[in-house]
Design a protein around this motif. Structure first.
Motif, PDB file in Angstrom:
ATOM      1  N   GLU A 163       0.827  -1.202   0.000  1.00 15.58           N
ATOM      2  CA  GLU A 163       0.000   0.000   0.000  1.00 15.58           C
ATOM      3  C   GLU A 163       0.864   1.255   0.000  1.00 15.58           C
ATOM      4  OE1 GLU A 163      -2.678  -0.192   3.268  1.00 15.58           O
ATOM      5  OE2 GLU A 163      -4.004  -1.669   2.320  1.00 15.58           O
ATOM      6  N   GLN A 164       1.935   1.250   0.814  1.00 16.64           N
ATOM      7  CA  GLN A 164       2.792   2.422   0.901  1.00 16.64           C
ATOM      8  C   GLN A 164       3.510   2.707  -0.417  1.00 16.64           C
ATOM      9  OE1 GLN A 164       3.164   4.715   3.446  1.00 16.64           O
ATOM     10  NE2 GLN A 164       1.335   3.652   4.157  1.00 16.64           N
ATOM     11  N   VAL A 165       3.960   1.659  -1.106  1.00 14.82           N
ATOM     12  CA  VAL A 165       4.621   1.840  -2.396  1.00 14.82           C
ATOM     13  C   VAL A 165       3.650   2.447  -3.403  1.00 14.82           C
ATOM     14  CG1 VAL A 165       5.634   0.646  -4.378  1.00 14.82           C
ATOM     15  CG2 VAL A 165       6.367   0.057  -2.068  1.00 14.82           C
ATOM     16  N   LEU A 166       2.426   1.959  -3.422  1.00 18.59           N
ATOM     17  CA  LEU A 166       1.426   2.490  -4.346  1.00 18.59           C
ATOM     18  C   LEU A 166       1.122   3.958  -4.058  1.00 18.59           C
ATOM     19  CD1 LEU A 166      -1.048  -0.514  -4.513  1.00 18.59           C
ATOM     20  CD2 LEU A 166       0.295   0.381  -6.401  1.00 18.59           C
ATOM     21  N   LEU A 167       0.979   4.302  -2.787  1.00 15.55           N
ATOM     22  CA  LEU A 167       0.660   5.676  -2.428  1.00 15.55           C
ATOM     23  C   LEU A 167       1.802   6.630  -2.751  1.00 15.55           C
ATOM     24  CD1 LEU A 167      -1.151   5.113   0.990  1.00 15.55           C
ATOM     25  CD2 LEU A 167      -2.192   5.967  -1.121  1.00 15.55           C
ATOM     26  N   LYS A 168       3.034   6.174  -2.585  1.00 13.12           N
ATOM     27  CA  LYS A 168       4.184   7.034  -2.809  1.00 13.12           C
ATOM     28  C   LYS A 168       4.547   7.171  -4.285  1.00 13.12           C
ATOM     29  CE  LYS A 168       6.596   6.765   1.617  1.00 13.12           C
ATOM     30  NZ  LYS A 168       6.752   8.256   1.758  1.00 13.12           N
ATOM     31  N   THR A 169       4.320   6.131  -5.069  1.00 17.96           N
ATOM     32  CA  THR A 169       4.807   6.135  -6.447  1.00 17.96           C
ATOM     33  C   THR A 169       3.713   6.222  -7.505  1.00 17.96           C
ATOM     34  OG1 THR A 169       4.744   3.715  -6.712  1.00 17.96           O
ATOM     35  CG2 THR A 169       6.722   4.672  -5.693  1.00 17.96           C
ATOM     36  N   HIS A 170       2.478   5.881  -7.143  1.00 14.80           N
ATOM     37  CA  HIS A 170       1.371   5.852  -8.114  1.00 14.80           C
ATOM     38  C   HIS A 170       1.731   4.942  -9.298  1.00 14.80           C
ATOM     39  CE1 HIS A 170       0.286  10.202  -6.637  1.00 14.80           C
ATOM     40  NE2 HIS A 170       0.167   9.280  -5.685  1.00 14.80           N
ATOM     41  N   CYS A 171       2.388   3.827  -8.984  1.00 16.01           N
ATOM     42  CA  CYS A 171       2.816   2.918 -10.048  1.00 16.01           C
ATOM     43  C   CYS A 171       1.653   2.136 -10.652  1.00 16.01           C
ATOM     44  CB  CYS A 171       3.889   1.957  -9.531  1.00 16.01           C
ATOM     45  SG  CYS A 171       3.369   0.878  -8.171  1.00 16.01           S
ATOM     46  N   LYS A 172       0.484   2.223 -10.032  1.00 14.73           N
ATOM     47  CA  LYS A 172      -0.718   1.641 -10.621  1.00 14.73           C
ATOM     48  C   LYS A 172      -1.854   2.630 -10.446  1.00 14.73           C
ATOM     49  CE  LYS A 172      -3.683  -2.450 -10.782  1.00 14.73           C
ATOM     50  NZ  LYS A 172      -3.939  -3.824 -10.263  1.00 14.73           N
ATOM     51  N   VAL A 173      -2.574   2.900 -11.536  1.00 13.84           N
ATOM     52  CA  VAL A 173      -3.656   3.878 -11.512  1.00 13.84           C
ATOM     53  C   VAL A 173      -4.921   3.248 -12.067  1.00 13.84           C
ATOM     54  CG1 VAL A 173      -4.463   6.094 -12.440  1.00 13.84           C
ATOM     55  CG2 VAL A 173      -2.079   5.826 -11.745  1.00 13.84           C
ATOM     56  N   GLY A 174      -6.025   3.452 -11.373  1.00  8.65           N
ATOM     57  CA  GLY A 174      -7.314   2.963 -11.834  1.00  8.65           C
ATOM     58  C   GLY A 174      -8.186   4.130 -12.279  1.00  8.65           C
ATOM     59  N   THR A 175      -9.212   3.834 -13.056  1.00  5.85           N
ATOM     60  CA  THR A 175     -10.171   4.856 -13.479  1.00  5.85           C
ATOM     61  C   THR A 175     -11.585   4.378 -13.183  1.00  5.85           C
ATOM     62  OG1 THR A 175     -10.302   3.985 -15.741  1.00  5.85           O
ATOM     63  CG2 THR A 175      -8.666   5.715 -15.318  1.00  5.85           C
ATOM     64  N   ALA A 176     -12.438   5.329 -12.909  1.00  8.63           N
ATOM     65  CA  ALA A 176     -13.845   5.006 -12.643  1.00  8.63           C
ATOM     66  C   ALA A 176     -14.686   6.198 -13.039  1.00  8.63           C
ATOM     67  CB  ALA A 176     -14.053   4.674 -11.175  1.00  8.63           C
ATOM     68  N   THR A 177     -15.951   5.953 -13.308  1.00  6.87           N
ATOM     69  CA  THR A 177     -16.895   7.033 -13.591  1.00  6.87           C
ATOM     70  C   THR A 177     -17.994   7.032 -12.541  1.00  6.87           C
ATOM     71  OG1 THR A 177     -18.166   5.618 -15.098  1.00  6.87           O
ATOM     72  CG2 THR A 177     -16.463   7.028 -16.072  1.00  6.87           C
ATOM     73  N   VAL A 178     -18.414   8.218 -12.178  1.00  9.81           N
ATOM     74  CA  VAL A 178     -19.478   8.377 -11.185  1.00  9.81           C
ATOM     75  C   VAL A 178     -20.516   9.330 -11.744  1.00  9.81           C
ATOM     76  CG1 VAL A 178     -20.068   9.172  -8.875  1.00  9.81           C
ATOM     77  CG2 VAL A 178     -17.893   8.000  -9.257  1.00  9.81           C
ATOM     78  N   ALA A 179     -21.727   8.840 -11.907  1.00  4.25           N
ATOM     79  CA  ALA A 179     -22.829   9.694 -12.346  1.00  4.25           C
ATOM     80  C   ALA A 179     -23.303  10.504 -11.143  1.00  4.25           C
ATOM     81  CB  ALA A 179     -23.960   8.850 -12.912  1.00  4.25           C
ATOM     82  N   LEU A 180     -23.123  11.824 -11.191  1.00  2.00           N
ATOM     83  CA  LEU A 180     -23.517  12.665 -10.075  1.00  2.00           C
ATOM     84  C   LEU A 180     -25.034  12.759  -9.978  1.00  2.00           C
ATOM     85  CD1 LEU A 180     -20.919  15.564 -10.429  1.00  2.00           C
ATOM     86  CD2 LEU A 180     -20.823  13.554  -8.944  1.00  2.00           C
ATOM     87  N   THR A 181     -25.492  12.859  -8.741  1.00  2.00           N
ATOM     88  CA  THR A 181     -26.926  12.940  -8.482  1.00  2.00           C
ATOM     89  C   THR A 181     -27.327  14.395  -8.282  1.00  2.00           C
ATOM     90  OG1 THR A 181     -26.898  10.773  -7.412  1.00  2.00           O
ATOM     91  CG2 THR A 181     -28.794  12.187  -6.960  1.00  2.00           C
ATOM     92  N   SER A 182     -28.312  14.842  -9.004  1.00  2.49           N
ATOM     93  CA  SER A 182     -28.774  16.218  -8.883  1.00  2.49           C
ATOM     94  C   SER A 182     -29.166  16.525  -7.437  1.00  2.49           C
ATOM     95  CB  SER A 182     -29.970  16.452  -9.806  1.00  2.49           C
ATOM     96  OG  SER A 182     -30.449  17.777  -9.682  1.00  2.49           O
ATOM     97  N   GLY A 183     -28.583  17.588  -6.873  1.00  2.00           N
ATOM     98  CA  GLY A 183     -28.900  17.990  -5.509  1.00  2.00           C
ATOM     99  C   GLY A 183     -28.040  17.341  -4.444  1.00  2.00           C
ATOM    100  N   THR A 184     -27.114  16.462  -4.820  1.00  2.00           N
ATOM    101  CA  THR A 184     -26.253  15.773  -3.853  1.00  2.00           C
ATOM    102  C   THR A 184     -24.806  16.190  -4.071  1.00  2.00           C
ATOM    103  OG1 THR A 184     -27.737  13.861  -3.798  1.00  2.00           O
ATOM    104  CG2 THR A 184     -25.491  13.527  -2.989  1.00  2.00           C
ATOM    105  N   ASP A 185     -24.153  16.702  -3.002  1.00  2.00           N
ATOM    106  CA  ASP A 185     -22.789  17.195  -3.171  1.00  2.00           C
ATOM    107  C   ASP A 185     -21.736  16.433  -2.368  1.00  2.00           C
ATOM    108  OD1 ASP A 185     -23.650  20.253  -1.370  1.00  2.00           O
ATOM    109  OD2 ASP A 185     -23.599  18.161  -0.717  1.00  2.00           O
ATOM    110  N   ASP A 186     -22.125  15.402  -1.617  1.00  2.00           N
ATOM    111  CA  ASP A 186     -21.172  14.542  -0.903  1.00  2.00           C
ATOM    112  C   ASP A 186     -21.397  13.091  -1.328  1.00  2.00           C
ATOM    113  OD1 ASP A 186     -20.181  16.717   0.452  1.00  2.00           O
ATOM    114  OD2 ASP A 186     -21.336  16.357   2.284  1.00  2.00           O
ATOM    115  N   TYR A 187     -20.291  12.370  -1.592  1.00  2.00           N
ATOM    116  CA  TYR A 187     -20.383  11.004  -2.086  1.00  2.00           C
ATOM    117  C   TYR A 187     -19.397  10.115  -1.322  1.00  2.00           C
ATOM    118  CZ  TYR A 187     -22.887  13.203  -5.910  1.00  2.00           C
ATOM    119  OH  TYR A 187     -23.803  13.933  -6.641  1.00  2.00           O
ATOM    120  N   THR A 188     -19.813   8.881  -1.061  1.00  2.00           N
ATOM    121  CA  THR A 188     -18.938   7.911  -0.395  1.00  2.00           C
ATOM    122  C   THR A 188     -18.099   7.196  -1.437  1.00  2.00           C
ATOM    123  OG1 THR A 188     -20.530   7.559   1.398  1.00  2.00           O
ATOM    124  CG2 THR A 188     -18.838   5.874   1.087  1.00  2.00           C
TER     125      THR A 188
END
Length: 227
Positions: A40-65
Motif C-alpha cells: 500500500e505504501q509503495v502504491l501511495l508514494k509512487t502511483h505505479c498503478k492507476v485505476g479509473t472510474a466514472t461516477v454519475a452525479l446525483t442532482s442535488g447531492t454534493d457529498d459522495y462515499t
C-alpha cells in the motif's frame, strides 16, 4: 524478472532481521501484515498503478462515499453533455468556505476535495453530470505463501523488502533504531527511483494537481474553460 512471493518475504525477513516467521507463531502474522502494508505504501508514494472510474452525479447531492477500492484520488474531470471540465482540488476548509460564501453559484461542478472516504464537490450538481476519476487502487491482500504483490512491477518488489525490514527491525529492537532508519532510507530512495523511471517512460498517470491551494472565490463561466 520473477515476482516475489509472500513465502519469500517471510524467509528474507527471517534471514536479515532474525524473526522466525513460522506458521505457528505470532511473528508470521506480523510479517504478513507488514508485507501488505508495504504494498500500500509503495502504491501511495509512487502511483505505479492507476485505476479509473466514472461516477454519475446525483442532482442535488454534493457529498459522495468513495468505493473502498480507492486509496487516494489523483485527478478528476466532469463531463456535461460532450464537454469535459477539469476539477480543481481544494482543502476541506476551502471547499466549505466556497459553499458558505459563494454569492453566485456556477452551473457545473468545478471543485472537489477528499475527506477520508468522502468525496465532496462544489457546486451542488445538477442533472447530466458525470465524473471521471483517476485514483490509486487498494491492492488485494496477500494471505497465502504463493501470493505476490501484483500491483507493483516485479523489478521494484525490493522496495517492499526495505519497508518490511524497517518495520521488523523496529519491532525486534523494541522501538526506532539506526538499523530501522537504514532500511527506511533505502525504501524512500527506491520509491523515488521508481517515480523517476516512470517519468522517463512517459508515465501511466495523469499530471499531478496542486493540492490545497487557496484561490479567492470568483464566479466562473464553465463555457470558457478549455480542458
Amino acid at each position: 524478472m520473477a515476482s516475489t512471493t509472500l513465502t519469500q518475504y517471510r524467509l528474507r525477513v527471517s534471514a536479515i532481521i532474525g524473526l522466525t516467521g513460522t506458521a505457528s507463531g505470532d511473528e508470521q502474522t506480523l510479517i504478513d501484515g507488514w508485507v501488505n502494508e508495504a504494498q500500500e505504501q509503495v502504491l501511495l508514494k509512487t502511483h505505479c498503478k492507476v485505476g479509473t472510474a466514472t461516477v454519475a452525479l446525483t442532482s442535488g447531492t454534493d457529498d459522495y462515499t468513495l468505493d473502498a477500492a480507492i486509496m487516494s484520488l489523483l485527478d478528476l474531470y466532469n463531463t456535461v453533455s460532450t464537454t469535459d471540465y477539469p476539477l480543481i482540488r481544494l482543502t476541506t476548509q476551502d471547499l466549505l468556505t466556497y459553499r458558505m460564501n459563494q454569492a453566485t453559484t456556477p452551473t457545473t461542478v468545478q471543485w472537489y476535495c477528499q475527506q477520508a472516504n468522502t468525496l465532496m464537490v462544489y457546486p451542488t450538481p445538477g442533472s447530466g453530470e458525470t465524473l471521471t476519476i483517476f485514483y490509486v487502487p487498494r491492492p488485494t491482500a496477500m494471505t497465502t505463501g504463493t501470493h505476490t504483490p501484483d500491483s507493483v512491477p516485479a523489478e521494484w518488489h525490493v522496495a517492499l523488502e526495505y519497508y518490511i525490514f524497517a518495520r521488523a527491525a523496529e519491532y525486534n529492537e523494541q522501538g526506532p533504531s539506526k538499523f530501522g532508519s537504514y532500511w527506511r532510507a533505502l525504501f524512500e530512495r527506491t520509491c523515488q527511483e521508481m517515480k523517476t523511471a516512470e517519468r522517463r517512460l512517459g508515465g501511466t498517470r495523469p499530471a499531478a494537481m496542486r493540492i490545497g491551494r487557496r484561490p479567492r472565490p470568483v464566479n466562473y463561466d464553465p463555457s470558457r474553460i478549455i480542458r
